[in-house]
Enzyme design. Structure first.
Site, mmCIF file in Angstrom:
data_model
loop_
_atom_site.group_PDB
_atom_site.id
_atom_site.type_symbol
_atom_site.label_atom_id
_atom_site.label_comp_id
_atom_site.label_asym_id
_atom_site.label_seq_id
_atom_site.Cartn_x
_atom_site.Cartn_y
_atom_site.Cartn_z
ATOM 1 N N SER A 117 66.753 88.295 44.450
ATOM 2 C CA SER A 117 67.695 87.184 44.530
ATOM 3 C C SER A 117 68.814 87.369 43.503
ATOM 4 O O SER A 117 69.554 88.349 43.574
ATOM 5 C CB SER A 117 66.941 85.862 44.351
ATOM 6 N N ASP A 148 65.890 82.463 55.441
ATOM 7 C CA ASP A 148 66.486 82.519 54.110
ATOM 8 C C ASP A 148 68.002 82.402 54.215
ATOM 9 O O ASP A 148 68.624 83.189 54.929
ATOM 10 C CB ASP A 148 66.108 83.853 53.459
ATOM 11 N N HIS A 191 62.659 82.897 51.583
ATOM 12 C CA HIS A 191 63.054 83.352 50.252
ATOM 13 C C HIS A 191 61.863 83.186 49.311
ATOM 14 O O HIS A 191 61.076 82.256 49.444
ATOM 15 C CB HIS A 191 64.229 82.506 49.765
#
Length: 372
Positions: free
Chosen positions: A220, A314, A344
Site C-alpha cells: 500500500s 480494493d 486490501h
C-alpha cells in the site's frame, strides 16, 4: 494497537506452497494473471451473513475477517484524528482473534528478531531485523515498508508479511518504521525510507546479509515507498535493488478510477479513507501530483524487475494496474497477479486466508528467482 500484538503476531509464519491455480508454464515479462486461489476450508471459517454489497465476490475466509473487524465497533477512520485512528482495531487484530477462537496452531518461528535505531535527517528511525535461525549466511536481504496510508499502523501490524517473507525466502528482512503523518508531513516518510535503504546497503554484511542481493518490498503506502527507494537509488547512483515487490501500491492521485468507483465503500480500505490519508500526509493537495506520490508521472526507466500484487476488491486495484503498464512502457520487466475475492490488506493474512498464502508464496518465488 494492542500492546501484546507483537508477542502474538511473532508466532505467525507461512510456508511456501504450490499454487496450481496460478496456471502453469513460464510467464513472460509484463504478464498479468488473475488468481482464484484454492479456498479449501482448512480452518472451517464460515461467514455469519451474506456477502457485503461492496464485495459480492468476496471469499468466505476473507469475509469472516471483515466481519470480525466490523464487530469491534470502531468508528470509521476517516472520522477520527490520527491519534484516535491508531487506537482502532486492525485487520491483524481480527486475524489473531479469529485464530485464537478457532484454535489455530501458531507455527514455530523460523527467524530471530532484533531492533535497531538508525540516524536519519533530524531524527532516529527504528528497524526490526528478521534473521533466519538456520544457516550462517550470507543471506539475501529484503528491505520492507509497511502500509497504513503514511499515517497509521506500525511494524507489529505488518509483522506477518515481513516474517512470512523472511521465512519463505530464507532472507534477512529489515522492516522500516518510517515516521508517520500528520506529525511528519510529506516527504518525510519517503526520505526516511531511502535513508533506511542506504543504511542497509552499507551494513548488509553486518546483518549476515549479501550486499549484492538486496530487494525492496512494500504494501500500500509502503509499495509507494519501495518504488520510490528504487527511483532514488537510481538517481543517486547507489546500488539499485535487484527486485521490487509492490503489493497494492498507492501509485496515482485520481480517486475516480473504476476500482475507486466500484469499491468506494469497501473494507478495510474505502475511498473516504484514502482522502483522509492524503490530507494528513500532504502539505497541500497540489503535492498529490508530485511524481513521488503519483508514481505514474515519475521517470520509471532503469528500475529493477518488478512484481505487482493486487486485490480484486480494493479501491487501489487500478493503481497497481496503471503502474504496471507505465513500468512496462518504460522498459521494466513486470510480472503481476491479481487475487480475486479478497480485499486490501489481505497479503498478511496467510494464517487464515488461502489467497494470502498464495500471494506470499508467489512473492517469495519471485524474490528467490531474483536472488539467484
Amino acid at each position: 494497537m494492542k500492546n501484546n500484538l507483537f508477542k502474538f503476531t511473532a508466532a505467525i509464519c507461512t510456508v511456501a506452497i504450490s499454487v496450481s491455480a496460478c496456471s502453469s508454464g513460464d510467464k513472460s515479462a509484463n504478464q498479468t494473471d488473475s488468481i482464484m486461489a484454492d479456498s479449501a476450508k482448512t480452518v472451517g471459517l464460515k461467514p455469519a451473513g451474506p456477502a457485503p454489497e461492496w464485495g459480492k465476490t468476496i471469499k468466505p475466509e476473507m469475509q469472516v475477517v471483515i466481519e470480525k473487524l466490523a464487530g469491534y465497533g470502531d468508528k470509521p477512520i476517516e472520522t477520527l484524528t490520527a491519534t484516535e485512528a491508531r487506537k482502532n482495531h486492525t485487520p491483524t487484530d481480527a486475524v489473531m482473534d479469529l485464530a485464537k477462537e478457532n484454535n489455530v496452531t501458531m507455527p514455530e518461528s523460523k527467524v530471530d528478531t532484533m531492533g535497531k535505531d538508525i540516524d536519519v535527517s533530524g531524527a532516529k528511525v527504528h528497524l526490526r531485523i528478521y534473521t533466519p535461525k538456520a544457516g550462517n549466511g550470507p543471506f539475501p536481504v529484503i528491505v520492507y515498508y509497511h502500509g497504513g496510508g503514511f499515517v497509521i499502523a506500525n511494524l507489529d501490524v505488518y509483522n506477518a508479511s515481513a516474517q512470512g517473507l523472511a521465512e519463505q525466502v530464507n532472507a534477512v528482512v529489515v522492516s522500516v518504521a518510517y515516521r508517520l503523518a500528520p506529525e511528519n508531513k510529506f516527504p518525510t516518510a519517503h526520505n526516511d525510507s531511502f535513508a533506511a535503504y542506504e543504511w542497509v546497503v552499507k551494513h548488509a554484511a553486518d546483518l549476515k546479509g549479501d550486499p549484492a542481493k538486496i530487494a525492496v518490498v512494500g504494501e500500500s503506502a509502503g509499495g509507494n515507498l519501495a518504488a520510490n527507494v528504487s527511483i532514488a537509488a537510481r538517481d543517486k547512483k547507489i546500488m539499485v535493488p535487484v527486485h521490487e515487490v509492490l503489493v497494492y501500491p498507492i501509485a496515482q492521485a485520481d480517486m475516480n478510477t473504476e476500482s475507486y468507483k466500484m469499491y468506494a465503500s469497501a473494507k478495510p480500505l474505502n475511498k473516504p479513507m484514502m482522502g483522509w490519508f492524503t490530507k494528513h500526509y500532504l502539505n497541500t493537495m497540489i503535492e498529490a501530483q508530485d511524481p513521488r506520490m503519483s508514481l505514474v508521472n515519475a521517470d520509471l526507466k532503469g528500475l529493477p524487475p518488478t512484481t505487482i500484487i493486487t486485490a480484486e476488491i480494493d479501491p487501489l486495484h487500478d493503481d497497481g494496474v496503471m503502474l504496471g503498464n507505465k513500468l512496462s512502457a518504460a522498459g521494466v520487466k513486470v510480472n503481476s497477479r491479481n487475487y480475486e475475492g479478497v480485499t486490501h490488506e489481505f497479503f498478511g493474512m496467510a494464517l487464515l486466508v488461502p489467497e494470502a498464502k498464495a500471494a506470499q508464496a508467489y512473492a517469495a518465488e519471485q524474490l528467490k528467482e531474483a536472488f539467484k
